[in-house]
Design a protein around this motif. Structure first.
Motif, mmCIF file in Angstrom:
data_model
loop_
_atom_site.group_PDB
_atom_site.id
_atom_site.type_symbol
_atom_site.label_atom_id
_atom_site.label_comp_id
_atom_site.label_asym_id
_atom_site.label_seq_id
_atom_site.Cartn_x
_atom_site.Cartn_y
_atom_site.Cartn_z
ATOM 1 N N VAL A 166 0.753 -1.040 -0.027
ATOM 2 C CA VAL A 166 0.103 0.057 -0.135
ATOM 3 C C VAL A 166 0.708 1.402 0.020
ATOM 4 O O VAL A 166 0.499 2.207 -0.324
ATOM 5 C CB VAL A 166 -1.032 -0.052 1.175
ATOM 6 C CG1 VAL A 166 -1.906 -1.142 1.075
ATOM 7 C CG2 VAL A 166 -0.447 0.150 2.687
ATOM 8 N N HIS A 167 2.127 0.945 0.573
ATOM 9 C CA HIS A 167 2.885 2.190 0.553
ATOM 10 C C HIS A 167 4.406 1.964 0.147
ATOM 11 O O HIS A 167 5.239 1.950 1.188
ATOM 12 C CB HIS A 167 2.715 2.727 2.113
ATOM 13 C CG HIS A 167 3.360 4.182 2.332
ATOM 14 N ND1 HIS A 167 2.697 5.315 2.275
ATOM 15 C CD2 HIS A 167 4.694 4.329 2.830
ATOM 16 C CE1 HIS A 167 3.593 6.354 2.467
ATOM 17 N NE2 HIS A 167 4.867 5.622 2.753
ATOM 18 N N PRO A 168 4.538 1.667 -1.240
ATOM 19 C CA PRO A 168 5.998 1.229 -1.522
ATOM 20 C C PRO A 168 6.834 2.496 -1.203
ATOM 21 O O PRO A 168 6.630 3.582 -0.991
ATOM 22 C CB PRO A 168 5.695 1.342 -2.931
ATOM 23 C CG PRO A 168 4.640 1.978 -3.487
ATOM 24 C CD PRO A 168 3.726 1.827 -2.160
ATOM 25 N N VAL A 207 8.663 5.759 8.209
ATOM 26 C CA VAL A 207 7.704 4.919 8.765
ATOM 27 C C VAL A 207 7.911 5.022 10.211
ATOM 28 O O VAL A 207 8.886 4.655 10.693
ATOM 29 C CB VAL A 207 7.482 3.641 8.224
ATOM 30 C CG1 VAL A 207 6.441 2.889 8.812
ATOM 31 C CG2 VAL A 207 7.553 3.492 6.589
ATOM 32 N N LEU A 208 6.541 5.729 11.023
ATOM 33 C CA LEU A 208 6.897 5.519 12.337
ATOM 34 C C LEU A 208 6.006 4.265 12.848
ATOM 35 O O LEU A 208 4.926 4.526 12.647
ATOM 36 C CB LEU A 208 6.171 6.980 12.879
ATOM 37 C CG LEU A 208 6.187 7.237 14.414
ATOM 38 C CD1 LEU A 208 7.604 6.947 15.014
ATOM 39 C CD2 LEU A 208 5.575 8.519 14.771
ATOM 40 N N VAL A 209 6.806 3.382 13.559
ATOM 41 C CA VAL A 209 6.007 2.241 14.137
ATOM 42 C C VAL A 209 5.650 2.600 15.750
ATOM 43 O O VAL A 209 6.716 2.361 16.417
ATOM 44 C CB VAL A 209 6.976 1.007 13.970
ATOM 45 C CG1 VAL A 209 6.226 -0.272 14.208
ATOM 46 C CG2 VAL A 209 7.414 0.832 12.261
ATOM 47 N N ALA A 211 13.168 -1.984 7.368
ATOM 48 C CA ALA A 211 14.503 -1.576 7.334
ATOM 49 C C ALA A 211 15.400 -2.004 6.220
ATOM 50 O O ALA A 211 16.155 -1.571 5.407
ATOM 51 C CB ALA A 211 15.377 -1.651 8.560
ATOM 52 N N GLN A 212 15.301 -3.525 6.059
ATOM 53 C CA GLN A 212 15.965 -4.341 5.165
ATOM 54 C C GLN A 212 15.286 -4.071 3.653
ATOM 55 O O GLN A 212 16.074 -4.244 2.710
ATOM 56 C CB GLN A 212 15.777 -5.699 5.444
ATOM 57 C CG GLN A 212 16.542 -6.338 6.617
ATOM 58 C CD GLN A 212 18.158 -6.471 6.367
ATOM 59 O OE1 GLN A 212 18.515 -6.241 5.350
ATOM 60 N NE2 GLN A 212 18.688 -6.749 7.725
ATOM 61 N N TYR A 213 14.015 -3.580 3.616
ATOM 62 C CA TYR A 213 13.505 -3.204 2.281
ATOM 63 C C TYR A 213 13.940 -1.535 1.807
ATOM 64 O O TYR A 213 13.485 -1.503 0.596
ATOM 65 C CB TYR A 213 12.021 -3.196 2.375
ATOM 66 C CG TYR A 213 11.366 -4.474 2.571
ATOM 67 C CD1 TYR A 213 12.056 -5.765 2.541
ATOM 68 C CD2 TYR A 213 10.134 -4.420 3.081
ATOM 69 C CE1 TYR A 213 11.207 -7.036 2.853
ATOM 70 C CE2 TYR A 213 9.386 -5.573 3.736
ATOM 71 C CZ TYR A 213 10.062 -6.875 3.382
ATOM 72 O OH TYR A 213 9.312 -8.026 4.144
ATOM 73 N N GLY A 214 14.639 -1.074 2.665
ATOM 74 C CA GLY A 214 15.195 0.210 2.193
ATOM 75 C C GLY A 214 14.303 1.300 2.737
ATOM 76 O O GLY A 214 14.598 2.555 2.557
ATOM 77 N N TYR A 215 13.343 1.147 3.708
ATOM 78 C CA TYR A 215 12.642 2.235 4.445
ATOM 79 C C TYR A 215 13.572 2.758 5.624
ATOM 80 O O TYR A 215 14.439 2.105 5.945
ATOM 81 C CB TYR A 215 11.364 1.792 5.035
ATOM 82 C CG TYR A 215 10.438 1.180 4.017
ATOM 83 C CD1 TYR A 215 9.338 2.226 3.923
ATOM 84 C CD2 TYR A 215 10.256 -0.015 3.650
ATOM 85 C CE1 TYR A 215 8.359 1.755 2.912
ATOM 86 C CE2 TYR A 215 9.040 -0.451 2.591
ATOM 87 C CZ TYR A 215 8.190 0.721 2.554
ATOM 88 O OH TYR A 215 7.366 0.231 1.419
#
Lengths: 236, 236
Positions: free
Chosen positions: B44-46, B53-55, B74-78
């Motif tokens: 939904v949010h590539p 992204v605030l978790v 983090a591993q996906y590059g966010y």
């Protein structure tokens, strides 16, 4: 794309770091390792190429990765079966077995007969900690896999290969060349003898670990848990 | 596509079954739950829509799922950051924190300020075991999330909502409507009040579990760990 290899000693030390310093449990690491194997299977051998997958598991963590992969494959719609002649003692392996039993994944006892009806073999017998020699029933199992007419995907290393030196000079495994290899965290030195499709799995390393062990940082795509790092015939 | 909901009592019982009968550890379940959340985020949010992204993590397993999701993101590059005002006591949560620290994912202490620079909020505060009432700092956090101008993805249930009855009649959460919801294993009854994109995660249930709890078997695609089960404005 050439990736640096990691020695078996360093691979063991890296695993220890992940658990003792990194906060990882074996359950978590094995889950992601098995998941990456299952994703590589889906890539090279989608269910349309045949759903029967025979997962051959050894007594250690390589076998555990195979058990996790079998579970994910069952969820993807494959019909895996597992050959697990020497079960590991770790309670985790027993729980993984329970999970497979609950998905009605059969544990087969007749390897030769299971081989006849499979479309793909997953070799999850030995990984980077293999030091030889092969003990029964594995010499005969390796010989059967070696001469099987269906494709083989090996987890971490082609079983029977010396992790540093590659295929044995003679005997079971001397002519073993799986079509696909999924290296976990980093390729092992024996990969230089491998000719086939090569994937890397284990998308959980940190920059500090990559630097400490002088490893390359592979470029995974999107949400993939595996990345293809070599193609047939190409030397790493 | 209408999916049957599971009561909070049955959801608790199902989790217990998975661990006591199914052979699952919390480490494994949380790994796959957090992974499915991370995959829904990617869908939904590539990263091209903004990488911050605030978790927001609560003290229980919902918060743990958020910690795992943050690691995968983090591993996906966010560039995730985590707000974790009431840390859970389970040693697993501490290990998940260590894993995030080793990836240099920041744990922020000033929520309002973190909110200003994020592109997406992940609400991993409370899941199916939420019984109310909200205790500080969560009423004010929920109020801020509720009126935030960035999209929100809730894990398992919109936090502050009664798991059966839905949004509270008044106070924090009364107007809370996340854009996306990721239900884990099965939707909770409050989902009938939800209007947004709805995903299901938790691709590990067995036929026996689905039958025991009278749940639908969603059709996951390929190797996906989430499946979209409802679209904006459509009632389940």
């Amino acid at each position: 794309m050439a990736l640096k290899a990691i020695s078996p000693q360093n691979a063991a030390s890296l695993d220890k770091d992940l658990m003792e310093i990194g906060g990882w449990s074996l359950d978590q690491l094995m889950e992601l390792a098995g998941l990456s194997v299952s994703q590589a299977v889906y890539r090279v051998h989608p269910p349309s190429s045949g759903k029967n997958v025979l997962v051959v598991c050894g007594p250690g963590n390589n076998g555990g990765d195979g058990l996790v992969a079998a579970r994910h494959l069952a969820q993807y719609g494959y019909t895996p079966s597992v050959y697990y002649p020497k079960e590991g003692k770790n309670e985790l392996y027993q729980r993984l077995k329970t999970q497979l039993n609950n998905l009605s994944v059969p544990f087969v006892s007749d390897f030769s007969s299971a081989l006849k009806s499979t479309n793909l073999i997953i070799d999850a017998i030995f990984g980077f900690s293999f030091g030889g020699p092969l003990r029964e029933p594995f010499p005969s199992i390796i010989s059967e896999i070696e001469s099987a007419s269906v494709p083989v995907l090996s987890v971490d290393a082609p079983s029977s290969w010396d992790i540093e030196a590659g295929p044995p000079k003679e005997g079971p495994g001397a002519k073993f060349m799986p079509q696909t290899l999924v290296s976990l965290t980093a390729p092992k030195p024996c990969v230089k003898h491998f000719r086939g499709r090569h994937f890397l799995g284990g998308r959980f390393l940190t920059k500090a670990i990559l630097e400490k062990y002088d490893l390359d940082c592979p470029q995974y795509e999107g949400i993939d848990q595996v990345v293809e790092v070599g193609v047939k015939g190409e030397r790493l």
